[in-house]
Design a protein around this motif. Structure first.
Motif, PDB file in Angstrom:
ATOM      1  N   SER A  90      18.423  18.189  -8.716  1.00 18.40           N
ATOM      2  CA  SER A  90      17.203  18.014  -9.505  1.00 18.40           C
ATOM      3  C   SER A  90      17.247  16.765 -10.369  1.00 18.40           C
ATOM      4  CB  SER A  90      16.980  19.236 -10.395  1.00 18.40           C
ATOM      5  OG  SER A  90      18.067  19.389 -11.311  1.00 18.40           O
ATOM      6  N   ASN A  91      18.421  16.350 -10.784  1.00 18.50           N
ATOM      7  CA  ASN A  91      18.512  15.219 -11.709  1.00 18.50           C
ATOM      8  C   ASN A  91      19.444  14.103 -11.263  1.00 18.50           C
ATOM      9  OD1 ASN A  91      20.964  16.452 -12.019  1.00 18.50           O
ATOM     10  ND2 ASN A  91      20.572  17.196 -14.093  1.00 18.50           N
ATOM     11  N   LYS A  92      19.939  14.182 -10.024  1.00 16.38           N
ATOM     12  CA  LYS A  92      20.850  13.124  -9.579  1.00 16.38           C
ATOM     13  C   LYS A  92      20.898  13.061  -8.057  1.00 16.38           C
ATOM     14  CE  LYS A  92      25.688  11.601  -9.925  1.00 16.38           C
ATOM     15  NZ  LYS A  92      27.016  11.863 -10.519  1.00 16.38           N
ATOM     16  N   VAL A  93      20.978  11.841  -7.543  1.00 17.14           N
ATOM     17  CA  VAL A  93      21.334  11.619  -6.144  1.00 17.14           C
ATOM     18  C   VAL A  93      22.517  10.657  -6.135  1.00 17.14           C
ATOM     19  CG1 VAL A  93      19.060  12.035  -5.152  1.00 17.14           C
ATOM     20  CG2 VAL A  93      19.684   9.728  -5.869  1.00 17.14           C
ATOM     21  N   ALA A  94      23.389  10.836  -5.172  1.00 14.85           N
ATOM     22  CA  ALA A  94      24.542   9.943  -5.041  1.00 14.85           C
ATOM     23  C   ALA A  94      24.944   9.877  -3.580  1.00 14.85           C
ATOM     24  CB  ALA A  94      25.711  10.427  -5.895  1.00 14.85           C
ATOM     25  N   ILE A  95      25.336   8.683  -3.142  1.00 15.54           N
ATOM     26  CA  ILE A  95      25.797   8.467  -1.773  1.00 15.54           C
ATOM     27  C   ILE A  95      27.077   7.653  -1.834  1.00 15.54           C
ATOM     28  CG2 ILE A  95      25.267   7.439   0.477  1.00 15.54           C
ATOM     29  CD1 ILE A  95      22.296   7.789  -0.165  1.00 15.54           C
ATOM     30  N   SER A  96      28.087   8.093  -1.103  1.00 14.48           N
ATOM     31  CA  SER A  96      29.331   7.327  -1.019  1.00 14.48           C
ATOM     32  C   SER A  96      29.733   7.181   0.435  1.00 14.48           C
ATOM     33  CB  SER A  96      30.450   8.000  -1.823  1.00 14.48           C
ATOM     34  OG  SER A  96      30.773   9.259  -1.261  1.00 14.48           O
ATOM     35  N   VAL A  97      30.346   6.043   0.748  1.00 15.72           N
ATOM     36  CA  VAL A  97      30.848   5.751   2.084  1.00 15.72           C
ATOM     37  C   VAL A  97      32.313   5.370   1.960  1.00 15.72           C
ATOM     38  CG1 VAL A  97      30.619   4.285   4.117  1.00 15.72           C
ATOM     39  CG2 VAL A  97      28.575   4.988   2.873  1.00 15.72           C
ATOM     40  N   GLU A  98      33.161   6.078   2.679  1.00 17.25           N
ATOM     41  CA  GLU A  98      34.597   5.846   2.608  1.00 17.25           C
ATOM     42  C   GLU A  98      35.101   5.918   1.170  1.00 17.25           C
ATOM     43  OE1 GLU A  98      37.011   4.922   5.488  1.00 17.25           O
ATOM     44  OE2 GLU A  98      35.437   6.354   5.987  1.00 17.25           O
ATOM     45  N   GLY A  99      34.517   6.844   0.397  1.00 16.54           N
ATOM     46  CA  GLY A  99      34.948   7.029  -0.975  1.00 16.54           C
ATOM     47  C   GLY A  99      34.383   6.035  -1.963  1.00 16.54           C
ATOM     48  N   ILE A 100      33.593   5.066  -1.488  1.00 15.67           N
ATOM     49  CA  ILE A 100      32.999   4.056  -2.367  1.00 15.67           C
ATOM     50  C   ILE A 100      31.554   4.442  -2.637  1.00 15.67           C
ATOM     51  CG2 ILE A 100      32.378   1.635  -2.625  1.00 15.67           C
ATOM     52  CD1 ILE A 100      34.655   0.967  -0.721  1.00 15.67           C
ATOM     53  N   THR A 101      31.180   4.572  -3.913  1.00 18.54           N
ATOM     54  CA  THR A 101      29.812   4.935  -4.277  1.00 18.54           C
ATOM     55  C   THR A 101      28.885   3.756  -4.049  1.00 18.54           C
ATOM     56  OG1 THR A 101      30.601   6.498  -5.952  1.00 18.54           O
ATOM     57  CG2 THR A 101      28.322   5.756  -6.128  1.00 18.54           C
ATOM     58  N   ILE A 102      27.888   3.962  -3.209  1.00 19.82           N
ATOM     59  CA  ILE A 102      26.922   2.893  -2.929  1.00 19.82           C
ATOM     60  C   ILE A 102      25.560   3.191  -3.532  1.00 19.82           C
ATOM     61  CG2 ILE A 102      28.086   2.120  -0.839  1.00 19.82           C
ATOM     62  CD1 ILE A 102      26.087   3.722   0.796  1.00 19.82           C
ATOM     63  N   LEU A 103      25.348   4.421  -4.002  1.00 18.25           N
ATOM     64  CA  LEU A 103      24.112   4.779  -4.705  1.00 18.25           C
ATOM     65  C   LEU A 103      24.417   5.902  -5.677  1.00 18.25           C
ATOM     66  CD1 LEU A 103      21.030   4.828  -5.208  1.00 18.25           C
ATOM     67  CD2 LEU A 103      20.844   6.454  -3.317  1.00 18.25           C
ATOM     68  N   GLU A 104      23.958   5.726  -6.905  1.00 10.06           N
ATOM     69  CA  GLU A 104      24.057   6.787  -7.898  1.00 10.06           C
ATOM     70  C   GLU A 104      22.876   6.649  -8.843  1.00 10.06           C
ATOM     71  OE1 GLU A 104      27.644   8.949 -10.177  1.00 10.06           O
ATOM     72  OE2 GLU A 104      27.422   6.813 -10.660  1.00 10.06           O
ATOM     73  N   ASP A 105      22.001   7.634  -8.832  1.00  7.54           N
ATOM     74  CA  ASP A 105      20.814   7.614  -9.676  1.00  7.54           C
ATOM     75  C   ASP A 105      20.755   8.924 -10.448  1.00  7.54           C
ATOM     76  OD1 ASP A 105      18.300   7.706 -10.841  1.00  7.54           O
ATOM     77  OD2 ASP A 105      17.321   6.654  -9.201  1.00  7.54           O
ATOM     78  N   GLU A 106      21.064   8.852 -11.730  1.00  7.69           N
ATOM     79  CA  GLU A 106      20.943  10.019 -12.592  1.00  7.69           C
ATOM     80  C   GLU A 106      20.140   9.684 -13.844  1.00  7.69           C
ATOM     81  OE1 GLU A 106      24.763  11.359 -13.823  1.00  7.69           O
ATOM     82  OE2 GLU A 106      25.605   9.339 -13.995  1.00  7.69           O
ATOM     83  N   GLU A 107      19.253   8.680 -13.705  1.00  5.92           N
ATOM     84  CA  GLU A 107      18.398   8.289 -14.816  1.00  5.92           C
ATOM     85  C   GLU A 107      17.467   9.444 -15.191  1.00  5.92           C
ATOM     86  OE1 GLU A 107      14.864   5.042 -15.853  1.00  5.92           O
ATOM     87  OE2 GLU A 107      15.862   5.036 -13.903  1.00  5.92           O
ATOM     88  N   LYS A 108      17.386   9.716 -16.460  1.00  9.81           N
ATOM     89  CA  LYS A 108      16.524  10.789 -16.929  1.00  9.81           C
ATOM     90  C   LYS A 108      15.067  10.384 -16.774  1.00  9.81           C
ATOM     91  CE  LYS A 108      15.703  13.803 -20.905  1.00  9.81           C
ATOM     92  NZ  LYS A 108      16.053  14.098 -22.324  1.00  9.81           N
ATOM     93  N   ASP A 109      14.261  11.279 -16.236  1.00 13.47           N
ATOM     94  CA  ASP A 109      12.827  11.038 -16.035  1.00 13.47           C
ATOM     95  C   ASP A 109      12.575   9.831 -15.120  1.00 13.47           C
ATOM     96  OD1 ASP A 109      12.241  13.154 -17.787  1.00 13.47           O
ATOM     97  OD2 ASP A 109      12.357  11.820 -19.516  1.00 13.47           O
ATOM     98  N   GLY A 110      13.459   9.589 -14.192  1.00 12.93           N
ATOM     99  CA  GLY A 110      13.269   8.484 -13.261  1.00 12.93           C
ATOM    100  C   GLY A 110      13.911   8.784 -11.927  1.00 12.93           C
ATOM    101  N   GLY A 111      13.572   7.979 -10.918  1.00  8.19           N
ATOM    102  CA  GLY A 111      14.194   8.114  -9.609  1.00  8.19           C
ATOM    103  C   GLY A 111      13.702   9.273  -8.776  1.00  8.19           C
ATOM    104  N   ARG A 112      12.531   9.819  -9.122  1.00 11.19           N
ATOM    105  CA  ARG A 112      12.014  10.968  -8.379  1.00 11.19           C
ATOM    106  C   ARG A 112      11.625  10.572  -6.959  1.00 11.19           C
ATOM    107  NH1 ARG A 112       6.708  13.214 -10.977  1.00 11.19           N
ATOM    108  NH2 ARG A 112       5.970  11.194 -10.183  1.00 11.19           N
ATOM    109  N   GLY A 113      11.837  11.512  -6.010  1.00 11.18           N
ATOM    110  CA  GLY A 113      11.374  11.301  -4.645  1.00 11.18           C
ATOM    111  C   GLY A 113      12.498  11.260  -3.627  1.00 11.18           C
ATOM    112  N   ILE A 114      12.202  10.603  -2.487  1.00 12.18           N
ATOM    113  CA  ILE A 114      13.150  10.526  -1.378  1.00 12.18           C
ATOM    114  C   ILE A 114      13.857   9.169  -1.410  1.00 12.18           C
ATOM    115  CG2 ILE A 114      13.409  10.570   1.129  1.00 12.18           C
ATOM    116  CD1 ILE A 114      10.949  12.331   1.284  1.00 12.18           C
ATOM    117  N   HIS A 115      15.159   9.204  -1.539  1.00 18.48           N
ATOM    118  CA  HIS A 115      15.981   7.987  -1.496  1.00 18.48           C
ATOM    119  C   HIS A 115      16.471   7.793  -0.057  1.00 18.48           C
ATOM    120  CE1 HIS A 115      16.621   7.445  -5.949  1.00 18.48           C
ATOM    121  NE2 HIS A 115      16.102   8.672  -5.903  1.00 18.48           N
ATOM    122  N   ILE A 116      16.391   6.548   0.409  1.00 11.11           N
ATOM    123  CA  ILE A 116      16.814   6.229   1.774  1.00 11.11           C
ATOM    124  C   ILE A 116      17.779   5.057   1.731  1.00 11.11           C
ATOM    125  CG2 ILE A 116      16.085   5.543   4.093  1.00 11.11           C
ATOM    126  CD1 ILE A 116      13.360   6.722   3.523  1.00 11.11           C
TER     127      ILE A 116
END
Length: 685
Positions: A119-145
């Motif tokens: 509900s409040n965070k999306v995160a993607i990592s590849v080979e243990g390296i974080t390439i996306l992390e969005d936990e901004e409050k009241d932001g980042g809503r929707g589908i991340h691709i």
């Protein structure tokens, strides 16, 4: 050279402490003992020093060999780097077949992907390296691709679509359709991502291999990893967290999967070796989402050869007298005028805009400079793709102030780069331009030097909608500064605008500031009836899809390739006033007993010039006009497109003058029996 004294001396913190050598007095000195080294002890000391020296040499040799071996391993391992830079280095490297095989052999065979959706965070990592992390409050809503390269696992694109709002699902479909086949796609929802997803988007996600969209609902969490192919997707993993009720979100879900990689050769197109295709190959190996540009079979062209601005007869399709001899257009007067592209981090917009600009007749690519507000890689890659000049600079200010400072920095830099330039043309990255964009400015730009009452030449008509524009050769003068593709005189900028430009702490819109009476000082801009630019951007600091649909979607862009503008010299102040007085004095007065907001107000004619008088007590009384603008479905947020209390537009293909009475000097032509129409503004809810 600086002279040091005891007053300016400072200790050196890195200096070694000074320790004096010990002095051993002899037995003669006050009976203290003396120390004498024997020859055997001296020999032992020298032997010990020699052994230490040999050990030191061996140690140095071993270390050098270790460093060399480590460097070789690091060079080999660098091809496994997931960064965008490493992709470019692989794509740009040219060597023998054996060297290429070594590179391919060192790449990993598969990659580990982990995706978090909550509900409040999306995160993607590849080979243990974080390439996306969005936990901004009241932001980042929707589908991340996230889009990854299928050979290296490197990031090629990152997008977010707020599918809680309308039309974002359409933008997502467009983006996914522009991604090349074979790319790895990673999806994750933050907060809410299903509310405005319609059937077209759902069907596309199902085609990509999703089996959860049939059951996905309000505030559900979801993560999905797949590979795009020509006919259908190749899914690797999908996970779904169901929301228990309307007030709650689905549980946090974490998806973990392994994705096999393909060889570098299989991921690249085999285009013919040309300078443009080398730029294309470099671009397409780094970024994604540009559709046919990176097509292996029929790639979109990136070299353009538009016609020059030259002698053009625009009336060839009309019945003309035998002795008709039209005056040809002059040579291109803007060939050496610098063109400023105001850009930020919207590379797809910039790509579309530059394709449009480079296709316009009379374009001079050597005079185009793209100014990027920030150090973003992808917009600069777009600039390199088209072999143009791009300049990045450090942003100043925030929000509107940042945009304002970007404009100032770009204008100042341009006139420093081109000290002999008399003018500059400014465009933004979210504008299409008409084929005759440069022809339009070539025919009008001289007016800035010949008429001191002019402020700018603009390619945009604020009131130019599909139902209010009709004549692509017609020009107007307006008191407001339209922007959206405009030319300014260097002397005006350097002597007036630059010294007064708002400072970074002032959150002002640059265009609203330029429209302020104290800055404009009664000067006007020349505009076309049919705009030469089209605003397509629906994302920005002051823009969203709703605003774009309401005020910018239904506007025409001139499509006539060669237009000879009418009466250009009549755009100077005195001739223009004579022309307006003449037209209004002869215009047919509309029936003021009818409401202009009702259907049938305008007679069913074409080509008849009409005049309508509305109540306008003084030059700040825009109450009736604001209501009328809403009725006519044109710009109604503030006052635009007026000239001395008068507006010009087309209705049902009839020229119509709307005159404010008694404020406007043109109201003297109102018949005595005609009462100006008054429309009361409704109270704002």
């Amino acid at each position: 050279m600086m002279q040091y004294t005891i007053d300016n001396w400072r200790p050196n913190p890195r200096a070694q402490p000074y320790i004096p050598k010990r002095h051993f007095p002899s037995n003669n000195a006050r009976g203290t003992f003396s120390f004498h080294r024997t020859p055997a002890r001296k020999l032992f000391t020298k032997f010990f020093q020699f052994v230490l020296f040999v050990i030191l040499v061996i140690t140095v040799g071993v270390n050098i060999a270790f460093i060399a071996d480590t460097s070789r391993k690091v060079r080999d391992a660098s091809y496994e780097d997931l960064s965008e830079q490493s992709v470019g280095s692989i794509a740009d490297t040219k060597g023998t077949k054996e060297e290429e095989d070594v590179v391919l052999d060192t790449l990993p065979q598969e990659i580990d992907i982990e995706v978090l959706s909550s509900s409040n965070k999306v995160a993607i990592s590849v080979e243990g390296i974080t390439i996306l992390e969005d936990e901004e409050k009241d932001g980042g809503r929707g589908i991340h691709i996230m889009v990854l390269n299928q050979a290296t696992g490197s990031v090629m694109a990152q997008q977010r679509f707020d599918t809680y709002t309308a039309h974002e699902d359409e933008a997502m479909v467009l983006f996914l359709n522009m991604v090349s086949d074979g790319r790895i796609l990673i999806f994750a929802i933050k907060d809410e991502g299903t509310f405005q997803v319609k059937e077209q988007a759902k069907n596309l996600l199902k085609t990509l291999g999703s089996t959860k969209w049939d059951t996905l609902g309000w505030r559900d969490t979801w993560a999905f990893v797949t590979q795009k192919s020509k006919k259908h997707g190749h899914p690797f993993a999908e996970i779904h967290g169901k929301s228990p009720n309307l007030e709650s979100w689905g549980e946090d879900v974490i998806l973990k999967t392994k994705v096999p990689l393909v060889s570098q050769k299989d991921s690249q197109c085999q285009w013919r070796d040309t300078p443009s295709n080398r730029r294309r190959q470099s671009f397409c190996s780094k970024v994604e989402g540009y559709g046919s540009l990176c097509s292996c079979e029929e790639p979109a062209p990136i070299d353009f050869n538009p016609e020059p601005v030259s002698s053009i007869n625009t009336l060839k399709n009309q019945a003309l007298p035998i002795d008709f001899n039209p005056e040809p257009l002059s040579v291109n007067k803007v060939w050496e005028v610098p063109v400023i592209i105001i850009a930020s981090n919207r590379p797809n917009y910039l790509y579309r805009m530059l394709r449009s600009l480079l296709s316009a007749h009379g374009v001079n690519p050597s005079m185009i400079t793209v100014f990027i507000d920030g150090y973003y890689d992808e917009p600069l890659e777009v600039v390199k793709l088209f072999n143009l000049q791009g300049i990045q600079h450090t942003p100043l200010g925030v929000q509107n102030a940042r945009i304002s400072q970007h404009y100032k920095a770009s204008l100042t830099a341009t006139f420093n780069m081109y000290p002999n330039a008399e003018y500059a043309i400014l465009l933004e990255e979210d504008l299409d331009v008409a084929e005759d964009f440069f022809s339009y400015f070539s025919q009008t730009i001289h007016l800035l030097s010949e008429d001191e009452s002019l402020y700018c030449i603009s390619a945009w008509n604020d009131q130019g909608y599909e139902h209010t524009s009709d004549d692509s050769a017609l020009l107007y003068r307006v008191e407001t500064m339209p922007g959206l593709g405009w030319a300014v005189k260097k002397s005006l900028y350097k002597t007036e605008l630059e010294p007064k430009w708002p400072t970074p702490e002032k959150l002002w819109d640059w265009d609203m500031w330029m429209r302020h009476p104290d800055i404009r000082q009664g000067r006007e801009c020349v505009i076309p009836d049919v705009s030469r630019t089209y605003h397509f951007g629906s994302k920005g600091v002051n823009m969203n899809s709703y605003f774009q649909d309401l005020y910018f979607q239904k506007r025409p862009l001139n499509t006539a390739p060669h237009v000879k503008l009418k009466d250009v010299d009549k755009m100077k102040r005195i001739p223009y006033e004579k022309e307006i007085h003449n037209l209004i004095s002869r215009a047919t007065v509309l029936d003021h007993g009818l409401s202009p907001c009702e259907e049938g107000f305008l007679p069913k004619t074409q080509g008849v010039t009409y005049v309508l008088y509305i109540q306008m007590v003084n030059d700040q009384d825009f109450e009736t006009w604001s209501v009328l603008a809403k009725c006519f479905h044109i710009w109604d947020l503030d006052i635009r497109g007026n000239h001395r209390g008068m507006w010009r537009l087309f209705l049902n293909r009839n020229p119509v003058f709307i005159v404010g009475s008694p404020s406007s000097p043109y109201s003297k032509y109102k018949p005595m029996e005609v009462t100006p129409i008054y429309l009361k503004r409704e109270k704002e809810r």
